[in-house]
Write an enzyme that holds these catalytic residues in place. Structure first.
Site, short mmCIF file in Angstrom:
data_model
loop_
_atom_site.label_atom_id
_atom_site.label_comp_id
_atom_site.label_asym_id
_atom_site.label_seq_id
_atom_site.Cartn_x
_atom_site.Cartn_y
_atom_site.Cartn_z
N HIS A 45 0.83 -1.20 0.00
CA HIS A 45 0.00 0.00 0.00
C HIS A 45 0.88 1.25 0.00
CE1 HIS A 45 -3.37 -2.42 1.99
NE2 HIS A 45 -2.31 -3.10 2.38
N THR A 47 0.46 5.17 1.92
CA THR A 47 -0.31 5.70 3.04
C THR A 47 -1.14 6.92 2.68
OG1 THR A 47 1.51 7.12 3.74
CG2 THR A 47 1.41 4.89 4.69
N GLU A 108 2.71 -0.99 4.47
CA GLU A 108 2.39 0.37 4.06
C GLU A 108 3.69 1.13 3.80
OE1 GLU A 108 -0.54 2.01 3.76
OE2 GLU A 108 -2.02 0.72 4.75
N HIS A 155 -2.79 -3.24 -3.17
CA HIS A 155 -4.16 -3.05 -2.68
C HIS A 155 -5.12 -2.89 -3.86
CE1 HIS A 155 -6.66 -1.01 0.75
NE2 HIS A 155 -7.11 -2.20 0.41
N ASP A 165 -3.89 2.30 -4.61
CA ASP A 165 -2.53 2.13 -4.10
C ASP A 165 -2.02 0.71 -4.34
OD1 ASP A 165 -4.60 1.60 -2.06
OD2 ASP A 165 -2.96 1.06 -0.74
#
Length: 262
Positions: A45, A47, A108, A155, A165
């Site tokens: 991912h 953020t 992340e 994601h 993302d």
């Protein structure tokens, strides 16, 4: 005598219960060969927030992840033990598995994502230090789990109707060279593209190939809204120069080559 036996029996039961409370005595001499790890996927991912905000959201908010990679320096923060489920994937699907929070490690990376400007959407690149940190972390994870390369995803791959993302500037090709993900051979794609320019496949074919790779996609046989989102996610991953969700010969060629690798 009977009273004495009752007292001894009561004492024995009390001692047994005490033993249970302090720790079970388990016979581990017959281990099963039929099990595997909770971890089946790694989901990457961005953020869309700076480091301090990302840490606050991932440690005290309603979302969480196992790892966070900072920016300047690219520190790797461990936020949760890999044994535990974190809340990073949400409603998701890959290769027939759904709700991947329970079966994945979430990573992340601090990155703003994108900004919409009068001249179009501007995406933010990842630093070289962040890429090296992602690779180092994936190598470390690989030592513990036997993950198939195609089970390292973004994601947007597992939730294409609602997520973008880690975006088109994420270095998927570099990861694939290290064995973290798939990447099609350019020459094979060029050959297949010539074929599909002369003979475009049906939308049912696109949906079948997307599903084979792992995407959750309808089998409607038409270019519906959901299929367009899935195609766009696929293109953003494997052809980030254009990811409009429209079927074309190059997209078909990449799909065919990747599906043949599975």
């Amino acid at each position: 005598m009977i009273m004495k036996l009752r007292n001894l029996a009561g004492l024995a039961i009390a001692l047994w219960l005490s033993g249970c409370a302090s720790g079970l005595r388990l016979d581990t001499s017959h281990p099963s060969a039929n099990y595997d790890s909770r971890v089946q996927f790694v989901v990457l991912h961005y953020t869309a927030a700076p480091l301090d905000r990302s840490l606050a959201l991932l440690t005290h908010g309603q979302v969480s992840a196992h790892y966070l990679i900072g920016d300047g320096p690219a520190t790797i923060y461990r936020l949760a033990d890999e044994r535990y489920r974190t809340w990073h994937a949400g409603e998701s699907e890959w290769d027939g598995r759904t709700w991947l929070n329970s079966s994945s490690i979430g990573i992340e990376v601090v990155n703003p994502g994108y900004t919409d400007t009068p001249t179009g959407r501007v995406w933010y690149p990842y630093s070289e230090a962040q890429v090296q940190a992602v690779l180092a972390l994936l190598r470390d994870i690989r030592t513990r789990y036997r993950l198939e390369p195609r089970y390292i995803v973004g994601h947007s791959d597992i939730a294409p109707l609602r997520k973008l993302d880690p975006g088109p500037l994420f270095p998927w090709q570099r990861l694939a060279k290290e064995g973290f993900g798939l990447w099609p051979d350019a020459r094979a794609v060029s050959r297949a593209k010539v074929h599909f320019e002369m003979s475009p496949p049906t939308m049912a074919w696109y949906q079948e190939q997307l599903a084979k790779i792992g995407y959750g996609v309808s089998r409607s046989g038409v270019l519906d809204v959901a299929t367009r989102h899935v195609l766009a996610a696929f293109q953003m991953h494997y052809r980030p120069s254009r990811f409009d969700g429209a079927p074309d010969a190059e997209t078909a060629a990449i799909l065919q080559v990747l599906a043949g690798m599975i």
